[in-house]
Design a protein around this motif. Structure first.
Motif, PDB file in Angstrom:
ATOM      1  N   ASP A   1       7.196  -2.730   8.900  1.00  0.00           N
ATOM      2  CA  ASP A   1       6.709  -3.302   7.642  1.00  0.00           C
ATOM      3  C   ASP A   1       7.544  -4.527   7.334  1.00  0.00           C
ATOM      4  O   ASP A   1       8.780  -4.484   7.404  1.00  0.00           O
TER       5      ASP A   1
ATOM      6  N   ASN B   1       5.879   0.064  14.647  1.00  0.00           N
ATOM      7  CA  ASN B   1       5.360  -0.944  13.728  1.00  0.00           C
ATOM      8  C   ASN B   1       6.441  -1.205  12.689  1.00  0.00           C
ATOM      9  O   ASN B   1       7.222  -0.307  12.377  1.00  0.00           O
TER      10      ASN B   1
ATOM     11  N   LYS C   1      12.345   6.308   3.143  1.00  0.00           N
ATOM     12  CA  LYS C   1      11.010   5.976   3.651  1.00  0.00           C
ATOM     13  C   LYS C   1      10.643   6.753   4.916  1.00  0.00           C
ATOM     14  O   LYS C   1       9.464   6.962   5.207  1.00  0.00           O
TER      15      LYS C   1
ATOM     16  N   GLY D   1      -2.143   2.364   6.235  1.00  0.00           N
ATOM     17  CA  GLY D   1      -2.427   1.387   7.283  1.00  0.00           C
ATOM     18  C   GLY D   1      -2.715  -0.007   6.740  1.00  0.00           C
ATOM     19  O   GLY D   1      -2.652  -0.977   7.471  1.00  0.00           O
TER      20      GLY D   1
ATOM     21  N   GLU E   1       6.397   7.174  -0.278  1.00  0.00           N
ATOM     22  CA  GLU E   1       6.376   5.710  -0.231  1.00  0.00           C
ATOM     23  C   GLU E   1       6.843   5.113  -1.557  1.00  0.00           C
ATOM     24  O   GLU E   1       7.628   4.156  -1.589  1.00  0.00           O
TER      25      GLU E   1
ATOM     26  N   HIS F   1      -1.284   0.137  14.316  1.00  0.00           N
ATOM     27  CA  HIS F   1      -0.612  -0.499  13.178  1.00  0.00           C
ATOM     28  C   HIS F   1      -0.265  -1.954  13.451  1.00  0.00           C
ATOM     29  O   HIS F   1       0.815  -2.439  13.085  1.00  0.00           O
TER      30      HIS F   1
ATOM     31  N   TRP G   1       0.830  -1.227   0.000  1.00  0.00           N
ATOM     32  CA  TRP G   1       0.000   0.000   0.000  1.00  0.00           C
ATOM     33  C   TRP G   1       0.856   1.264   0.000  1.00  0.00           C
ATOM     34  O   TRP G   1       0.453   2.312   0.488  1.00  0.00           O
ATOM     35  N   TRP G   2       2.027   1.172  -0.612  1.00  0.00           N
ATOM     36  CA  TRP G   2       2.908   2.330  -0.662  1.00  0.00           C
ATOM     37  C   TRP G   2       2.645   3.156  -1.916  1.00  0.00           C
ATOM     38  O   TRP G   2       3.363   3.019  -2.917  1.00  0.00           O
TER      39      TRP G   2
ATOM     40  N   TRP H   1       6.525   7.640   8.488  1.00  0.00           N
ATOM     41  CA  TRP H   1       6.363   7.644   7.029  1.00  0.00           C
ATOM     42  C   TRP H   1       6.069   9.073   6.565  1.00  0.00           C
ATOM     43  O   TRP H   1       6.340   9.402   5.410  1.00  0.00           O
TER      44      TRP H   1
HETATM   45  C1  BGC Z   1       2.941   1.418   7.195  1.00  0.00           C
HETATM   46  C2  BGC Z   1       3.801   2.442   6.506  1.00  0.00           C
HETATM   47  C3  BGC Z   1       2.949   3.278   5.579  1.00  0.00           C
HETATM   48  C4  BGC Z   1       1.775   3.873   6.336  1.00  0.00           C
HETATM   49  C5  BGC Z   1       0.877   4.752   5.517  1.00  0.00           C
HETATM   50  C6  BGC Z   1       1.738   2.060   7.820  1.00  0.00           C
HETATM   51  O1  BGC Z   1       0.897   1.073   8.348  1.00  0.00           O
HETATM   52  O2  BGC Z   1       3.673   0.737   8.174  1.00  0.00           O
HETATM   53  O3  BGC Z   1       4.834   1.843   5.782  1.00  0.00           O
HETATM   54  O4  BGC Z   1       3.739   4.271   4.981  1.00  0.00           O
HETATM   55  O5  BGC Z   1       1.002   2.812   6.863  1.00  0.00           O
HETATM   56  O6  BGC Z   1       0.505   4.161   4.342  1.00  0.00           O
END
Ligand code: BGC
Length: 419
Positions: A303, A301, A338, A68, A41, A378, A35-36, A270
């Protein structure tokens, strides 16, 4: 800045893992669901894509917008149900363990052993990267949610110093609002409200309370007076948000701080990726500091790319992807862009900016002093069912559906039903 840097470690580690070279029928591509999709991102993800492509692996991108990752998880469920799992999926905490329990994830132990992941990945992350003694996912970063991102010009103009307590925060927000700015840039989506909630719980109750309420899900903590104060404070913060907040994406809220429309945003790091992507510099254009009352704590959190069990012809490319993610120079290059910090303990902070260096030092200190806690918002404090039930109440309260007392009770009930 970090264009096509050559990943030196990749080829040798991969050779150690896969005894035979890829056969003519091997599928040298990876399909990656994530979801980047914001500017920052996407820039970070490109570091990984470029790296793999320069190593002969083609990248099939499967972006699913929605910070998220809620929407991404829905799409993933449909894909797996249809018997068509992607090679790898960006995933958070408890979701990874849920998929592992369903028996859908790959066994990365041979690669992990060859590259000694056990020695370099922090324990807090290993707890979500391993299941039944098997590595099932490749951690790419550590983010944390209890940050404040502030427009420096506004702080200078109003002579504001960094707020350290709740009262100082409220006083700073009052001044920003009185000067005609939106005090708090916020996007009205449940996960964004929950991100603020992480910080408010930590700030209001302290680390022991955070542990009892959001990790142990202790009913008496959830029904305590402290929890009511948390919701009272959430309502106070709601008063500093502009009228158009509903449904706004988080990166558009960050842009309000970048463009000097708003004073601060409460968001995970982020957000820093957006500042960097807009050529902004910490301490010159923007400030990063911990949410007042949480200066010693980190709610994290991480990733990870959960690796799905794929057919033999796809395993070679999957191993290359996993190896590329854990490569130390990649971890530096990626996390600089990031906004997060490396998922390995042996990466230097040399390439990181002031906020990144601060984040790395604070993470290490919090870990050593017992102040590192999984983020509820998260997916690192409680399983998805509890998290999602919590989101509903936090958001309903933020939008005025409940007063603080009712919200605290609803929250405790929702957690009790979902756990
Ligand atoms: C992720 C991040 C992301 C953010 C917004 C978070 O849950 O860990 O990598 O950039 O959500 O999308």
């Amino acid at each position: 800045m970090f264009k096509r840097y050559k990943n030196i470690g990749l080829a040798s580690a991969f050779a150690a893992f896969v005894a035979a070279p890829l056969s003519a029928t091997a599928d040298d591509s990876v399909e990656v669901l994530h979801w980047w999709t914001s500017g920052g991102e996407a820039a970070a993800l490109n570091v990984l894509k470029d790296n793999l492509e320069s190593d002969g692996v083609s990248w099939n991108d499967m972006p699913v917008a929605g910070g998220g990752g809620e929407q991404a998880m829905t799409v993933l469920r449909a894909r797996v149900t249809a018997g068509n799992a992607p090679t790898a999926v960006q995933m958070l905490g408890f979701d990874i363990l849920d998929w592992a329990r369903e028996g859908k994830l790959a066994d990365l132990n041979d690669l992990a052993r060859a590259e000694n992941w056990d020695a370099v990945v922090p324990d807090a992350l290993q707890g979500f990267a391993k299941h039944d003694g098997k590595w099932i996912s490749a951690p790419v970063n550590v983010h944390s949610t209890n940050w404040v991102w502030a427009n420096k010009a506004i702080f200078d103009e109003l002579n504001l110093s960094t707020p350290r307590t709740w009262d100082q925060l409220v006083s700073a927000l009052d001044k920003i609002q009185a000067a005609g700015y939106t005090a708090v840039a916020h996007g009205g989506q449940p996960w964004q409200e929950a991100t603020i909630f992480d910080a408010v719980v930590m700030s209001t109750g302290g680390p022991a309370f955070y542990q009892r309420a959001l990790i142990d899900l202790d009913d008496s903590a959830l029904r305590s007076r402290t929890m009511r104060t948390v919701f009272e404070r959430m309502a106070i913060l709601r008063g500093y948000v502009d009228d158009n907040f509903s449904g706004r994406d988080w990166n558009l809220a960050t842009a309000m701080v970048i463009n000097k429309q708003a004073g601060v945003q409460f968001m995970g790091d982020w957000a820093k990726g957006e500042f960097i992507n807009a050529d902004k510099v910490p301490n010159r254009d923007f400030l990063c500091f911990r949410f007042p009352g949480t200066t010693q704590q980190v709610t994290f959190n991480a990733d990870q790319f959960a690796m799905f069990a794929v057919s033999g012809d796809r395993q070679g490319a999957q191993a290359k992807l996993a190896s590329a993610i854990l490569d130390p120079s990649f971890q530096s290059a990626f996390n600089v862009v990031k906004g997060s910090v490396p998922a390995r303990t042996d990466v230097s902070d040399g390439a990181f900016d002031a906020c990144g260096k601060k984040g790395m030092a604070q993470l290490a200190a919090a870990n050593n002093s017992g102040n590192l806690f999984g983020s509820f918002a998260h997916g690192h404090a409680a399983p998805a069912a509890v998290k999602n039930a919590g989101y509903d109440v936090i958001t309903a309260h933020f939008n005025g559906e409940y007063d603080a007392a009712a919200a605290a009770e609803e929250f405790a009930d929702a957690v009790a039903d979902a756990k």
